[in-house]
Design an enzyme around this catalytic site. Sequence first.
Site, PDB file in Angstrom:
ATOM      1  N   PHE A   7      52.917  15.425 -26.447  1.00 51.09           N
ATOM      2  CA  PHE A   7      52.305  14.742 -25.305  1.00 51.09           C
ATOM      3  C   PHE A   7      51.726  13.409 -25.745  1.00 51.09           C
ATOM      4  CE2 PHE A   7      51.925  19.197 -23.876  1.00 51.09           C
ATOM      5  CZ  PHE A   7      52.520  19.068 -22.636  1.00 51.09           C
ATOM      6  N   CYS A   8      51.948  12.381 -24.919  1.00 51.76           N
ATOM      7  CA  CYS A   8      51.175  11.151 -25.089  1.00 51.76           C
ATOM      8  C   CYS A   8      50.837  10.665 -23.694  1.00 51.76           C
ATOM      9  CB  CYS A   8      51.902  10.104 -25.915  1.00 51.76           C
ATOM     10  SG  CYS A   8      53.323   9.373 -25.125  1.00 51.76           S
ATOM     11  N   ALA A   9      50.319   9.442 -23.581  1.00 45.25           N
ATOM     12  CA  ALA A   9      49.831   8.984 -22.285  1.00 45.25           C
ATOM     13  C   ALA A   9      50.912   9.060 -21.215  1.00 45.25           C
ATOM     14  CB  ALA A   9      49.286   7.578 -22.400  1.00 45.25           C
TER      15      ALA A   9
END
Lengths: 105, 435
Positions: A7-9
């Site tokens: 997960f990232c932004a």
Amino acid sequence: MKKIILFCAAGMSTSMLVKKMQAAADEIEYDCSVEAHSISEVLKVGQDADMILLGPQIKFNKKDVESKCPGIPVEVINMRDYGTLNGKNVVNHVIEVLKNKEEAK
Amino acid sequence: MKKFEEWMEKYLLPLANKLNTIKGLIAVRDSFLQIFPLTLVASIATMINVVFLSPTGFIGQYLAKIWPNIDSAQVLLSRVSSGSLDVMALFIVFLIAKNMCDQYRGDSTKAGMTALAAFFILYVPAIDGSLTTTYFGANGIFVSIIVGLLVGFSFYQLTQIDALKIKLPDNVPPEVMKSFLVALPTGILVVSASILSWLISYINPDGINAIIYSMLQAPFAQIGTSPITPMILITVAVILWVFGIHGTNTVSPIYLSIYSAINIANIDYVSKAGTAFGAPYPYSWFSLFENYGCIGGTGNTLALVCVILLLSKRKTWKRADYTQIAKLSFIPGLFCINEPVIFGLPIVLNPILAIPFILSPIVSMGLGALMIKIGFAAPGVLDVGWTTPQPLKTFLQSSGSWGALVSVIVVFIVSMLIYLPFVIMANKQGSEETE
């Protein structure tokens, strides 16, 4: 097969690492699938992962993700490995964490 | 540096975490992210009409020589806004209630429906059978945010009260059961909205929209028209990035709350006026940041990458590690992705590179604001997607303003000049270390 979710932004920058990780895993014939998603999708896609990795830029979400996906190991990707897109190191780390988890059982 | 990190772990991380776990803010943020495809389509349709199909447009002026009635083709796309910009508040009220309820894992679709019902119940009453569309678009967004949050939250809370659950025999199909479970909470909310609407009609016959609009419009317009607001936001964002925290993402609940209605008002203006010049909010976060503060990613890091690649040709260059990261980051940088630069070089906790990284977007956005102020550049207010490479992105977002395109190039060169001395310094330091 192990399912690893990053997960990232927005799921954009981690998707670059996904390719490198999958290649590194294929090379050592480690049976896994790697996906990248936006952090806002944790509830939707996080729960059936074997391992969750967070981009270092959203490490402050760790506790929140842990509470939303109980029982799944959540780790923040090492900053340098993330920046240099070192898929091999990240995959090795995943293997290690999952191995420790199984031994603990 | 060690102390800095401890300080960050102790204060900054919990703060960032707090800001990103406030359910109301998350609901607002996610809703505007989800509405993005519609904003994008509306922006692109507007851009095509202004740039290509207008006889005064950048491409249109040439096409008009072949086909003088070129503007008659605009009708093909002009209705796009009827289904997007003009009814944004309706989508938003549904989405916010849904996203709010989703965070508690409630029956979110029904929460969204109830919020939409409440929105219409509280809406300006119909006159002679026709409903005004004034508050369906940008003007109604404040009310839709408030109604969405309140209904989403209370819907979930009410469904948790056992006394409000209608009990049915066990052989009733589960889907039917689900509908009955939420029947009373829906009823309570809808009837409350109706009573509230009746009460409000005594204060203002045009209902809650007119009241909220006149109450909130003035302060929000004040915050939204000032170039100072984006400057403060970007300063906070880049400082967070220096500590390795996704700055723009962390401040996004703030800027989305302030600017969402403003952005839609801006796009709406361009679609009606046929130019981005004179947009009502030229110094919005979107206009300044997306065009001038994010060339290759937050902090205009593409300029840094180019400086490194240029200097790496020199004999005195010692930072092979920088060259490697710069090469790796160039292509992603074109599409506005800069995590490799930030974490690879790194910029994070790097006392030398942190300075230009903080300075460059502040100076750039200030310059951009100046170019808009003197009327040289049209504000880039259309949203063609943040990953569109620059300077094409700004050119399209400003509905084909040459001045805006030139401004981006100027800002990029200025950013390179800001990074240059610091990269030279980092090189010197690197070569001292290796000797």
